[in-house]
Design an enzyme around this catalytic site. Structure first.
Site, PDB file in Angstrom:
ATOM      1  N   GLU A 225      -7.425   7.921  -3.807  1.00 15.45           N
ATOM      2  CA  GLU A 225      -6.775   8.865  -2.895  1.00 15.45           C
ATOM      3  C   GLU A 225      -7.536  10.191  -2.860  1.00 15.45           C
ATOM      4  O   GLU A 225      -7.691  10.805  -1.804  1.00 15.45           O
ATOM      5  CB  GLU A 225      -5.320   9.080  -3.323  1.00 15.45           C
ATOM      6  CG  GLU A 225      -4.448   9.689  -2.263  1.00 15.45           C
ATOM      7  CD  GLU A 225      -2.970   9.546  -2.595  1.00 15.45           C
ATOM      8  OE1 GLU A 225      -2.438   8.423  -2.541  1.00 15.45           O
ATOM      9  OE2 GLU A 225      -2.338  10.565  -2.946  1.00 15.45           O
TER      10      GLU A 225
ATOM     11  N   GLU B  63     -10.458   9.725  -0.801  1.00 13.56           N
ATOM     12  CA  GLU B  63     -10.036   9.649   0.606  1.00 13.56           C
ATOM     13  C   GLU B  63      -9.797  11.045   1.181  1.00 13.56           C
ATOM     14  O   GLU B  63     -10.236  11.364   2.293  1.00 13.56           O
ATOM     15  CB  GLU B  63      -8.759   8.810   0.729  1.00 13.56           C
ATOM     16  CG  GLU B  63      -8.334   8.577   2.175  1.00 13.56           C
ATOM     17  CD  GLU B  63      -7.011   7.826   2.283  1.00 13.56           C
ATOM     18  OE1 GLU B  63      -6.467   7.395   1.248  1.00 13.56           O
ATOM     19  OE2 GLU B  63      -6.522   7.681   3.405  1.00 13.56           O
TER      20      GLU B  63
ATOM     21  N   CYS C 147       2.457   6.829  -2.444  1.00 15.14           N
ATOM     22  CA  CYS C 147       2.860   6.008  -3.596  1.00 15.14           C
ATOM     23  C   CYS C 147       4.352   5.732  -3.648  1.00 15.14           C
ATOM     24  O   CYS C 147       4.806   4.924  -4.437  1.00 15.14           O
ATOM     25  CB  CYS C 147       2.370   6.618  -4.897  1.00 15.14           C
ATOM     26  SG  CYS C 147       2.416   8.384  -4.911  1.00 15.14           S
TER      27      CYS C 147
ATOM     28  N   SER D 184      -2.056   8.462   3.487  1.00 16.84           N
ATOM     29  CA  SER D 184      -3.156   7.843   2.745  1.00 16.84           C
ATOM     30  C   SER D 184      -3.033   6.327   2.837  1.00 16.84           C
ATOM     31  O   SER D 184      -1.937   5.771   2.762  1.00 16.84           O
ATOM     32  CB  SER D 184      -3.096   8.279   1.284  1.00 16.84           C
ATOM     33  OG  SER D 184      -3.839   7.381   0.490  1.00 16.84           O
TER      34      SER D 184
ATOM     35  N   LYS E 195      10.908  -0.356  -4.690  1.00 15.15           N
ATOM     36  CA  LYS E 195       9.773  -1.148  -5.165  1.00 15.15           C
ATOM     37  C   LYS E 195      10.060  -2.640  -5.032  1.00 15.15           C
ATOM     38  O   LYS E 195       9.157  -3.444  -4.873  1.00 15.15           O
ATOM     39  CB  LYS E 195       9.474  -0.809  -6.626  1.00 15.15           C
ATOM     40  CG  LYS E 195       8.903   0.582  -6.832  1.00 15.15           C
ATOM     41  CD  LYS E 195       7.422   0.646  -6.528  1.00 15.15           C
ATOM     42  CE  LYS E 195       6.909   2.080  -6.651  1.00 15.15           C
ATOM     43  NZ  LYS E 195       5.606   2.261  -6.023  1.00 15.15           N
TER      44      LYS E 195
ATOM     45  N   GLU F 127       9.120  -3.200  -1.615  1.00 14.56           N
ATOM     46  CA  GLU F 127       7.673  -3.075  -1.421  1.00 14.56           C
ATOM     47  C   GLU F 127       6.937  -4.340  -1.853  1.00 14.56           C
ATOM     48  O   GLU F 127       6.052  -4.829  -1.140  1.00 14.56           O
ATOM     49  CB  GLU F 127       7.142  -1.872  -2.205  1.00 14.56           C
ATOM     50  CG  GLU F 127       5.673  -1.584  -1.953  1.00 14.56           C
ATOM     51  CD  GLU F 127       5.133  -0.501  -2.877  1.00 14.56           C
ATOM     52  OE1 GLU F 127       5.484  -0.506  -4.081  1.00 14.56           O
ATOM     53  OE2 GLU F 127       4.357   0.344  -2.413  1.00 14.56           O
TER      54      GLU F 127
ATOM     55  N   GLU G   7       2.271  -7.795   3.713  1.00 16.39           N
ATOM     56  CA  GLU G   7       0.855  -7.429   3.565  1.00 16.39           C
ATOM     57  C   GLU G   7       0.462  -7.224   2.102  1.00 16.39           C
ATOM     58  O   GLU G   7      -0.711  -7.014   1.810  1.00 16.39           O
ATOM     59  CB  GLU G   7       0.552  -6.181   4.404  1.00 16.39           C
ATOM     60  CG  GLU G   7       1.305  -4.918   4.031  1.00 16.39           C
ATOM     61  CD  GLU G   7       2.660  -4.794   4.720  1.00 16.39           C
ATOM     62  OE1 GLU G   7       3.206  -5.828   5.154  1.00 16.39           O
ATOM     63  OE2 GLU G   7       3.188  -3.673   4.808  1.00 16.39           O
TER      64      GLU G   7
ATOM     65  N   CYS H 109      10.145  10.314  -9.224  1.00 18.03           N
ATOM     66  CA  CYS H 109      10.542   9.008  -9.762  1.00 18.03           C
ATOM     67  C   CYS H 109      11.479   9.119 -10.960  1.00 18.03           C
ATOM     68  O   CYS H 109      12.267   8.215 -11.215  1.00 18.03           O
ATOM     69  CB  CYS H 109       9.307   8.215 -10.164  1.00 18.03           C
ATOM     70  SG  CYS H 109       8.105   8.126  -8.840  1.00 18.03           S
TER      71      CYS H 109
END
Lengths: 167, 593, 473
Positions: B278, B281, B305, B325, B364, B367, B372, B521
């Site tokens: 990241e 990036e 994230c 990102s 999560k 996710e 994908e 988190c």
């Protein structure tokens, strides 16, 4: 009118939500607010769908399932109850073959129970759409319903005749 | 200071405090159900009512403020009777399935019923059985158990501002329902799980995947490895009645090994990896924008994230897709690396490796099920357990968590730095990224006390900082003198604020960190209940302590990562990285119905 | 507004002296009792014009002295004078709670923030009550005039009338009245050539009884669920859109123009010392002449039934419910208690909205209460736990009683629940559930106990056994 036009008519501020919902329901031929209108309204007014549905469902005048062309709302509150609301329900159920919350197969009538309509002076009472009927008894109910059914028959007949002329 | 009397005790209290707080100070407990500090004080459950001399009705103490000379009684017969009746009523509209309920012995209603000595419920049960909603990967709703405290509605509508849950219908028929549908999957829900984190009963919980993990461990053909997110080590102890903010990394590692995992690893390893990808990036985007004057480069760049944030962005701000990102979250990077690089290393087929994540998060679970997220060729991460589930898991295995010794995690995927630790809290990803990016650009360490960027610490909803870059290395000369503006937001309501400000051109940033949950988190939807601001602070403190005690505190110093790049990935944003560690997003605005 | 019309109204010169009651649309539900002997008793204040003028013609209202009070107020009096007159008159809110109107106005007047709002609460939902509807249908301008005077007194420029969606005729007539008043400049900018502006808008409800509670009404007006808000802050400080707001019931506002015109002293001639003025009652049930009457505060139930309502239509008097479904039940022993705020309070009752439901001996108390509870279950907003579940359990209990399946301790349970509702419910709706229940338990306990005794299984039900379900299949 489209949802946007209705919103524009009353204003897109939150405080106009009830008026807009009335507008949406009134123009629906089946007298209800459908899912698509709520989604569209949510985008138009920038209010989450959950809040629109949550607010609308708080009020007993709004419906989310299709109803009949004529919504019969019979008062269930104590004054009407004392003077025989029960028998009014029975008479309508007998005449139309529907219970509370149901709609006739021809899509003409929906029967609902409601809280006081503010016409207790002529209890037992009911509203059919926006018309008020008081001092009800079995005979009077049959008469009122017959009249509407007759009216509808005539209307259909007229439509048919008109259609025929266009052939 | 004003003087009041409580149960005939004279006490001093600050003006403007509620009776509830004044009582707490006087060591008197007043029961509450709907009240949740800093979240909502609706005064609607009526459990906290007290008698005030001269007032006809009983008053809810959570919203009534003390006034000079007020005489309060918290335990009169009227008060006790009222509370008992309320509890009896609530229980008469609640399924009596306590033994099989997810919240057994962790239920606020059950606890109050016990405390108030409810021996019988005189009212007949009028509880209606409503269908269980298991339609989403992360959250399970059981409306029959709902006591309509509306904490979930408040967090969903006012704190997260996602607007999924709302009360519907009225009176006894009132339910808390998603969108305009009956199932959560038919409404827009980002799966953040904040609703589950505040529910006092078992009406909203995470989907329980413990049995699936047991099954995997029991299967001798499977090589089951586990990764633990940075936020777990500062909160898991609370499942075992340890003080909030107790660091239990060592005990957690031991427990996971005792549970039978074949490898105990760290999501922190992947967090370091994220920073390298990241950070690179961001620098690449800055270079394109400044040197190449490429107008198509999307800035500010947003972090990626937090899966709840990604869901939110896809549904409500898909126009930001180019700004986010492309890095996968650390959880998914770990899965992709584990099933390729690591599988090769241990000589296993990727099909035989099962990756289990321990996450503070319900999103999560969503996710890891995204289509994908299969770049290794199979599902990159198989199962996700929340912190709360891990607590139960450990209890099921009969492990005496409090008294087991500390152990170290396995190499190489268990090796990490302090920069990865602070991924757990708001401001942490930003700080970790700055530690690495600044050093890449200038060759020097971030010039802050103990490496901490103070303006982005703490629990303010939106925080910002500016960093002037001076003395750059030759290749980064174009950044000489540039002031990098960064911002940090936690809680989606705050994310919305920041996005709207950018949209209207009020603010200009280069890099923005968004964490879905309040506090980051450490305050995730899968953390031990209840997460108050005090507990958030304790957990954050623990995380910073962990970071400061580390040998390596910057992601690029992680020795295992260096090996990973040398042996397998090549370089950040390289071809293999691009394939395994980066992803794309989808415009889901049309699904908002 | 033309000079001519201002002068005409101020000097009491009507456009045309016309009493066209024959033009009044006599729909069958317009039930103003027109027996002159009874209803003109002392003269009427609120219903004065109802049935006498054509409500759809503003000239007729002006012809009876309408808008004269507003003109006088704007031209001759300061806002604080108006509040003083209303305070001195002793007028109390006619919506049910009986809070002194002048005092309420002074709260809103003190607030500095603007804009301020005047709201007319026309969400008349109390079963058995239809006075507000009749006032709106029969004399809409009186309400507009009352609102304008109130707005002037507290410093507001915007007024809303929140009408329940069922009152279509009221909505139509008020809409017309607003339009006509605007046309004559009696609403709008620079009313009576002063710098006072006032406009009135209509908001329509959608079927919710609890929206009659003022803070629930505000939520509903703002487009939210009609759930009551926490108080404080009171609406006078933070009401509609968080601005200072004064809410009054239709009947309260209709009292204002006559009070301003005739003075506080005049108003105090009617009624009692504690409750001056008249009260509009809707009387119904087993009586000969159901309908509206306007009588001075303090007359007795006996007078109402036998003088005004023409006596019982069938059977003997058994009980009366005062103040709608949320009101207490009075037995024959209380026929001679004066009906005013104070006297009823002493007896533990409330005048409420002014509905008086007369019942004869054929009505079983348990059946009646079951119906009352059904109403509350339907109308509870569901926000506070005790009202949401309490009303439902109360309904279930009365159903068991009626079906003769009640437990030996059913009445004790009902009583405890009612007491708890009264003490802890969030808003007046939940608290008032207790009124019919507790009064029935007080006066008709013997009859209710019989329902339990007639449970055939009663002999065999003991405390220990009552919770066990036997499965004989």
């Amino acid at each position: 009118m489209t949802i946007k036009e209705i919103v524009d008519k009353y204003g897109s501020k939150r405080e106009n939500l009830l008026q807009i919902l009335h507008g949406i329901q009134n123009q629906n031929p089946r007298n209800y607010i459908n899912k698509e209108s709520i989604s569209a309204l949510s985008k138009e007014m920038n209010i989450p769908v959950s809040q629109i549905k949550g607010t609308a469902s708080f009020y007993s005048m709004f419906s989310f399932i299709p109803r009949g062309k004529y919504v019969i709302r019979v008062c269930e509150s104590p004054p009407c109850h004392l003077l025989g609301a029960e028998s009014i329900f029975k008479a309508i159920e007998y005449k139309l073959g529907i219970m509370i919350g149901e709609t006739t197969k021809d899509g003409l009538f929906t029967l609902e129970g409601t809280s006081c309509l503010g016409i207790c002076g002529v209890a037992p009472a009911m509203m059919i759409n926006e018309d008020v009927h008081g001092n009800l008894n079995e005979e009077k109910i049959f008469q009122i319903l017959d009249q509407i059914q007759e009216q509808e028959k005539e209307r259909i007949q007229l439509c048919r005749e008109e259609a025929l002329t266009r052939f | 200071m004003i003087n009041i009397t409580m149960n005939n005790m004279k006490i001093e209290s600050e003006e403007g405090t509620t009776i509830l707080d004044a009582a707490k100070k006087a060591r008197i407990k007043i029961p509450t159900l709907c009240y949740l500090k800093n979240v909502q004080e609706p005064g609607s459950c009526r459990m906290c009512v007290v008698e005030i001399e001269g007032v006809r009705t009983l008053q809810p103490s959570c919203i009534t403020h003390v006034s000079e000379g007020m005489k309060i009684y918290t335990n009169t017969k009227e008060v006790r009777d009222a509370r008992k009746i309320i509890l009896e009523l609530l229980l008469s509209d609640h399924p009596w399935e306590c033994n099989t309920c997810d919240r057994n012995q962790d239920c606020e209603l059950q606890k109050l019923a016990e405390e108030y000595g409810i021996k019988e419920v005189r009212f007949k049960s009028i509880n209606e059985e409503l269908p269980l909603d298991e339609s989403t990967p992360g959250i399970v709703r059981d409306p029959s158990k709902c006591i309509l405290c509306r904490r979930c509605v408040t967090v969903c509508q006012e704190i997260q501002e996602v607007g999924t849950l709302s009360p519907r219908a009225r009176g006894f028929d009132t339910i808390i329902a998603p969108g305009q549908a009956d199932l959560l999957s038919e409404a827009v829900c980002v799966q953040c799980g904040q609703c589950a984190a505040v529910c006092p009963v078992g009406a909203i919980i995470e989907k329980d995947d413990i049995d699936k993990v047991w099954e995997a461990i029991d299967n001798p053909d499977k090589f089951v490895i586990v990764q633990t997110a940075p936020a777990i080590r500062a909160a898991l102890g609370e499942c075992f009645d340890l003080e909030p903010g107790t660091l239990v990394k060592g005990r957690m590692t031991t427990a996971l090994r005792m549970l039978g995992f074949d490898g105990v690893f760290d999501t922190n390893f992947a967090a370091d990896l994220t920073i390298l990808e990241e950070g690179t990036e961001l620098l690449t985007r800055l270079k394109k924008a400044i040197v190449d004057e490429d107008k198509s480069v999307a800035l500010p760049m947003f972090t990626s994230c937090s899966p709840g944030w990604i869901n939110y962005m896809e549904h409500f701000y898909p126009e930001l897709i180019p700004n986010v990102s492309t890095c996968k979250s650390p959880q998914q990077m770990f899965g992709a690396v584990a099933k390729t690089y690591f599988a090769e290393k241990v000589g296993k087929k990727k099909e035989d490796i099962v990756v289990v994540s321990i996450m503070p998060c319900t999103a999560k679970k969503f996710e890891c099920n995204r289509e994908e997220m299969t770049d290794s060729g199979v599902k990159d991460v198989d199962y996700v357990l929340t912190t709360r589930e891990l607590g139960k898991f450990i209890k099921q295995a009969g492990i005496d968590f409090v008294n087991i010794p500390d152990e170290e995690m396995d190499a190489p995927l268990g090796i990490s730095t302090g920069a990865a630790d602070i991924f757990a809290n708001t401001g942490g990803v930003m700080e970790a990224a700055l530690r690495t990016a600044y050093e890449i650009v200038t060759g020097r360490e971030l010039p802050f006390d103990k490496l901490h960027v103070v303006p982005i610490q703490g629990l303010d909803g939106v925080k910002e900082a500016s960093l002037k870059i001076e003395g750059t290395k030759e290749e980064w000369e174009f950044l000489e003198g540039v002031t990098v503006n960064v911002a940090v937001a936690h809680g989606l309501g705050n994310a919305k604020k920041i996005i709207e400000e950018i949209k209207f051109g009020k603010k200009h940033y280069h890099f923005i960190e968004i964490m879905t949950c309040p506090g980051g988190c450490i305050g995730g939807g899968g953390q031990p209940r209840m997460t108050t601001d005090e507990i958030r602070k304790a957990r954050i403190q623990a995380i910073y302590k962990e970071d400061e005690g580390r040998e390596y505190r910057k992601s690029h110093d992680n020795p295992a990562l260096k090996v990973l790049y040398e042996e397998f990935l090549g370089k950040p944003l390289g071809e293999r990285s691009h394939h395994l560690l980066h992803t794309k997003y989808f415009n889901k605005k049309d699904e908002n119905v | 507004m033309s000079r001519r019309s201002i002068d005409q109204i101020l000097e009491g010169k009507p456009y045309k002296k016309l009493l066209s009651s024959e033009k009044l649309q006599q729909s069958e539900i317009d039930l103003v009792n027109t027996d002159p002997k009874k209803t003109q008793y002392y003269g009427r204040i609120v219903l004065d014009n109802c049935g006498r003028i054509n409500p759809e013609e503003i000239e007729e209202y002006i012809g009876t002295g309408g808008y004269q009070a507003l003109g006088m107020a704007l031209k001759e009096k300061k806002p604080e004078d108006i509040i003083k007159i209303v305070k001195d008159s002793g007028l109390k809110g006619r919506g049910g709670a009986g809070f002194p109107t002048g005092l309420k106005w002074s709260f809103a007047a003190q607030e500095k923030e603007s804009p301020k709002y005047v709201i007319c609460n026309a969400d008349e939902g109390e079963p058995g009550t239809f006075k507000d509807r009749l006032i709106m249908e029969g004399d809409p301008h009186k309400i507009l005039e009352g609102m304008a005077i109130c707005a002037y007194a507290i410093g507001a420029n915007i007024g809303y009338i929140y009408i329940r969606g069922e009152y279509q005729l009221s909505i139509q007539r008020l809409e017309k009245a607003i339009k006509e008043a605007e046309k004559l400049g009696l609403l709008g900018k620079n009313i009576f050539d002063t710098d006072f502006d006032f406009e009135v808008k209509i908001k329509i409800g959608a079927g919710s009884y609890v929206c009659g509670e003022e803070t629930a009404l505000l939520n509903s007006m703002e487009g939210f669920r009609g759930e009551p808000r926490l108080k404080p802050p009171f609406p006078a400080k933070s009401g509609f859109l968080s601005k200072p707001t004064n809410l009054n019931n239709v009947e309260t506002l209709a009292n204002i123009p006559p009070i301003i015109l005739n003075g506080a002293e005049w108003f105090r001639k009617f009624g009692t010392e504690d409750s001056p003025g008249t009260k509009v009652y809707s009387i119904l049930g087993h009586i000969n002449r159901p309908g509206l009457i306007e009588v001075p505060m303090g007359i007795t139930l006996r007078e109402i039934i036998y003088d005004y309502a023409g006596g019982m239509s069938s059977g003997e008097f058994k009980m009366a419910q005062i103040g709608g479904t949320a009101g207490g039940i009075l037995p024959i022993e209380l026929l001679d208690v004066p009906l005013d705020y104070l006297s009823l309070q002493i007896e533990g009752h409330n005048l409420g909205s002014g509905a008086i439901l007369i019942m004869n001996e054929t009505v079983p108390v348990v059946d009646f209460l079951e119906c009352c509870m059904k109403f509350f279950v339907h109308e509870s907003c569901g926000r506070c736990s005790i009202c949401r579940i309490g009303t439902k359990q109360m309904y279930e209990s009365f159903k068991y009683l009626r079906e003769k399946e009640a437990n030996y301790d059913e009445l004790k349970k009902i009583e405890e629940l009612a007491e708890a509702l009264k003490l802890v419910a969030f808003c007046p709706l939940g608290q008032s559930v207790a009124s019919p229940v507790l009064s029935a338990l007080k006066y008709f306990r013997a009859e209710l106990s019989k329902e339990i005794d007639s449970n055939e299984d009663y002999e065999t039900i003991t405390r220990e056994m009552s919770d066990i379900v036997f499965d004989y299949s």
